[in-house]
Write a protein that holds these residues in place. Sequence first.
Motif, PDB file in Angstrom:
ATOM      1  N   ASP A  24       1.051  -1.197   0.047  1.00 44.74           N
ATOM      2  CA  ASP A  24       0.009   0.131   0.010  1.00 44.74           C
ATOM      3  C   ASP A  24       0.842   1.263  -0.041  1.00 44.74           C
ATOM      4  OD1 ASP A  24      -2.254   1.443   2.592  1.00 44.74           O
ATOM      5  OD2 ASP A  24      -1.626   2.051   0.474  1.00 44.74           O
ATOM      6  N   SER A  25       1.067   1.502  -1.226  1.00 48.25           N
ATOM      7  CA  SER A  25       2.489   2.660  -1.456  1.00 48.25           C
ATOM      8  C   SER A  25       1.919   3.865  -0.589  1.00 48.25           C
ATOM      9  CB  SER A  25       2.467   2.785  -2.692  1.00 48.25           C
ATOM     10  OG  SER A  25       1.418   3.371  -3.571  1.00 48.25           O
ATOM     11  N   GLY A  26       0.787   4.273  -0.560  1.00 48.17           N
ATOM     12  CA  GLY A  26       0.358   5.424   0.078  1.00 48.17           C
ATOM     13  C   GLY A  26       0.048   5.329   1.607  1.00 48.17           C
ATOM     14  N   ARG A  27      -0.005   4.427   2.120  1.00 49.96           N
ATOM     15  CA  ARG A  27      -0.220   3.797   3.470  1.00 49.96           C
ATOM     16  C   ARG A  27      -1.941   4.455   3.712  1.00 49.96           C
ATOM     17  NH1 ARG A  27       4.118   2.266   3.227  1.00 49.96           N
ATOM     18  NH2 ARG A  27       5.849   2.446   4.697  1.00 49.96           N
ATOM     19  N   THR A  28      -2.457   4.074   2.508  1.00 52.33           N
ATOM     20  CA  THR A  28      -4.032   4.712   2.313  1.00 52.33           C
ATOM     21  C   THR A  28      -4.957   3.706   3.226  1.00 52.33           C
ATOM     22  OG1 THR A  28      -3.310   5.562   0.444  1.00 52.33           O
ATOM     23  CG2 THR A  28      -5.655   5.379   0.717  1.00 52.33           C
ATOM     24  N   PHE A  29      -4.556   2.495   3.389  1.00 54.18           N
ATOM     25  CA  PHE A  29      -5.422   1.532   3.836  1.00 54.18           C
ATOM     26  C   PHE A  29      -5.332   1.014   5.141  1.00 54.18           C
ATOM     27  CE2 PHE A  29      -7.524   1.909  -0.269  1.00 54.18           C
ATOM     28  CZ  PHE A  29      -6.608   1.876  -0.903  1.00 54.18           C
ATOM     29  N   SER A  30      -4.467   1.583   5.819  1.00 48.23           N
ATOM     30  CA  SER A  30      -3.972   1.116   7.201  1.00 48.23           C
ATOM     31  C   SER A  30      -5.272   1.063   8.340  1.00 48.23           C
ATOM     32  CB  SER A  30      -3.159   2.018   8.002  1.00 48.23           C
ATOM     33  OG  SER A  30      -3.729   3.464   8.053  1.00 48.23           O
ATOM     34  N   SER A  31      -6.452   1.793   7.928  1.00 48.27           N
ATOM     35  CA  SER A  31      -7.508   1.639   8.790  1.00 48.27           C
ATOM     36  C   SER A  31      -8.663   0.981   8.275  1.00 48.27           C
ATOM     37  CB  SER A  31      -7.918   3.153   9.140  1.00 48.27           C
ATOM     38  OG  SER A  31      -8.337   3.556   7.923  1.00 48.27           O
ATOM     39  N   VAL A  32      -8.477   0.067   7.304  1.00 46.86           N
ATOM     40  CA  VAL A  32      -9.612  -0.796   6.758  1.00 46.86           C
ATOM     41  C   VAL A  32      -9.102  -2.201   6.472  1.00 46.86           C
ATOM     42  CG1 VAL A  32     -10.329   1.177   5.520  1.00 46.86           C
ATOM     43  CG2 VAL A  32      -8.901  -0.279   4.296  1.00 46.86           C
ATOM     44  N   ALA A  33     -10.082  -3.296   6.582  1.00 40.55           N
ATOM     45  CA  ALA A  33      -9.681  -4.516   6.139  1.00 40.55           C
ATOM     46  C   ALA A  33      -9.218  -4.588   4.811  1.00 40.55           C
ATOM     47  CB  ALA A  33     -10.934  -5.177   6.140  1.00 40.55           C
ATOM     48  N   MET A  34      -8.078  -5.515   4.823  1.00 43.51           N
ATOM     49  CA  MET A  34      -7.499  -5.837   3.392  1.00 43.51           C
ATOM     50  C   MET A  34      -7.538  -7.485   3.250  1.00 43.51           C
ATOM     51  SD  MET A  34      -4.197  -3.371   3.166  1.00 43.51           S
ATOM     52  CE  MET A  34      -4.195  -3.579   1.532  1.00 43.51           C
ATOM     53  N   VAL A  48     -10.604 -15.253  -1.056  1.00 40.81           N
ATOM     54  CA  VAL A  48      -9.354 -16.242  -0.347  1.00 40.81           C
ATOM     55  C   VAL A  48      -9.165 -16.016   0.984  1.00 40.81           C
ATOM     56  CG1 VAL A  48      -7.072 -16.755  -0.618  1.00 40.81           C
ATOM     57  CG2 VAL A  48      -8.235 -16.488  -2.725  1.00 40.81           C
ATOM     58  N   ALA A  49      -8.830 -14.759   1.279  1.00 34.19           N
ATOM     59  CA  ALA A  49      -8.712 -14.510   2.911  1.00 34.19           C
ATOM     60  C   ALA A  49      -8.397 -12.846   2.998  1.00 34.19           C
ATOM     61  CB  ALA A  49      -7.160 -14.840   3.081  1.00 34.19           C
ATOM     62  N   ALA A  50      -8.991 -12.626   4.464  1.00 34.78           N
ATOM     63  CA  ALA A  50      -8.904 -11.067   4.772  1.00 34.78           C
ATOM     64  C   ALA A  50      -8.476 -11.162   6.025  1.00 34.78           C
ATOM     65  CB  ALA A  50     -10.517 -10.710   4.733  1.00 34.78           C
ATOM     66  N   ILE A  51      -7.967  -9.920   6.244  1.00 34.66           N
ATOM     67  CA  ILE A  51      -7.390  -9.373   7.589  1.00 34.66           C
ATOM     68  C   ILE A  51      -8.383  -8.110   8.311  1.00 34.66           C
ATOM     69  CG2 ILE A  51      -5.477  -8.457   6.856  1.00 34.66           C
ATOM     70  CD1 ILE A  51      -3.814  -9.574   9.015  1.00 34.66           C
ATOM     71  N   SER A  52      -8.608  -8.025   9.280  1.00 35.60           N
ATOM     72  CA  SER A  52      -8.921  -6.701   9.900  1.00 35.60           C
ATOM     73  C   SER A  52      -7.982  -5.585   9.890  1.00 35.60           C
ATOM     74  CB  SER A  52      -9.671  -7.143  11.391  1.00 35.60           C
ATOM     75  OG  SER A  52      -8.465  -7.431  12.146  1.00 35.60           O
ATOM     76  N   SER A  53      -8.451  -4.296  10.264  1.00 35.95           N
ATOM     77  CA  SER A  53      -7.498  -3.018  10.124  1.00 35.95           C
ATOM     78  C   SER A  53      -6.549  -3.445  11.124  1.00 35.95           C
ATOM     79  CB  SER A  53      -8.248  -1.964  10.392  1.00 35.95           C
ATOM     80  OG  SER A  53      -9.057  -1.959  11.585  1.00 35.95           O
ATOM     81  N   SER A  54      -6.835  -3.941  12.326  1.00 35.75           N
ATOM     82  CA  SER A  54      -5.910  -4.067  13.587  1.00 35.75           C
ATOM     83  C   SER A  54      -4.843  -5.346  13.135  1.00 35.75           C
ATOM     84  CB  SER A  54      -6.532  -4.300  14.738  1.00 35.75           C
ATOM     85  OG  SER A  54      -7.230  -5.752  14.833  1.00 35.75           O
ATOM     86  N   GLY A  55      -5.312  -6.111  12.381  1.00 37.83           N
ATOM     87  CA  GLY A  55      -4.523  -7.448  12.290  1.00 37.83           C
ATOM     88  C   GLY A  55      -5.027  -8.458  13.238  1.00 37.83           C
ATOM     89  N   GLY A  56      -5.928  -8.305  14.084  1.00 38.45           N
ATOM     90  CA  GLY A  56      -6.311  -9.179  15.067  1.00 38.45           C
ATOM     91  C   GLY A  56      -7.346 -10.182  14.690  1.00 38.45           C
ATOM     92  N   THR A  57      -8.073 -10.319  13.550  1.00 40.63           N
ATOM     93  CA  THR A  57      -9.057 -11.002  13.153  1.00 40.63           C
ATOM     94  C   THR A  57      -8.824 -11.585  11.572  1.00 40.63           C
ATOM     95  OG1 THR A  57     -10.549 -10.009  14.402  1.00 40.63           O
ATOM     96  CG2 THR A  57     -11.420 -11.147  12.721  1.00 40.63           C
ATOM     97  N   THR A  58      -8.642 -12.515  11.366  1.00 41.06           N
ATOM     98  CA  THR A  58      -8.534 -13.243  10.074  1.00 41.06           C
ATOM     99  C   THR A  58      -9.761 -13.956   9.484  1.00 41.06           C
ATOM    100  OG1 THR A  58      -7.363 -14.920  10.746  1.00 41.06           O
ATOM    101  CG2 THR A  58      -5.995 -13.020  10.312  1.00 41.06           C
ATOM    102  N   TYR A  59      -9.860 -14.022   8.198  1.00 43.02           N
ATOM    103  CA  TYR A  59     -10.894 -15.243   7.634  1.00 43.02           C
ATOM    104  C   TYR A  59     -10.619 -15.737   6.209  1.00 43.02           C
ATOM    105  CZ  TYR A  59     -13.614 -11.392  10.033  1.00 43.02           C
ATOM    106  OH  TYR A  59     -14.015 -10.717  10.890  1.00 43.02           O
TER     107      TYR A  59
END
Length: 120
Positions: A24-34, A48-59
């Motif tokens: 994320d070159s612009g650090r644009t998405f640090s507060s959203v799920a990716m 395939v997979a997802a991770i919460s903004s905090s990184g504490g939850t994955t799917y």
Amino acid sequence: QVQLVESGGGLVQAGASLRLSCADSGRTFSSVAMGWFRQAPGKERDFVAAISSSGGTTYYADSVRFRFTISRDKARGTVYLQMGSLKPEDTAIYYCAADLRPDRTGAHYWGQGTQVAVSS
């Protein structure tokens, strides 16, 4: 400019491992799920997979659970997908995504994709 850049794809044999990265070159998405989606030839793009903004939850999709691991390094603005025990059916273009829909069927921002090919 909003930009997600994937890397790490390639051609491997079944059973091998690969690690995909999404910057994320612009650090644009640090507060959203990716997350990561993939699209095999002739098929729709699938979650395939997802991770919460905090990184504490994955799917994970059932097809990759226990084989793939998603993680994020917020300081580096990077999301990773560690893929293990790869199978030929994992062959697809893998897309990084940001700001996923709540049901994880899509996202508002996409990278350009990186090809993963697994030979039997």
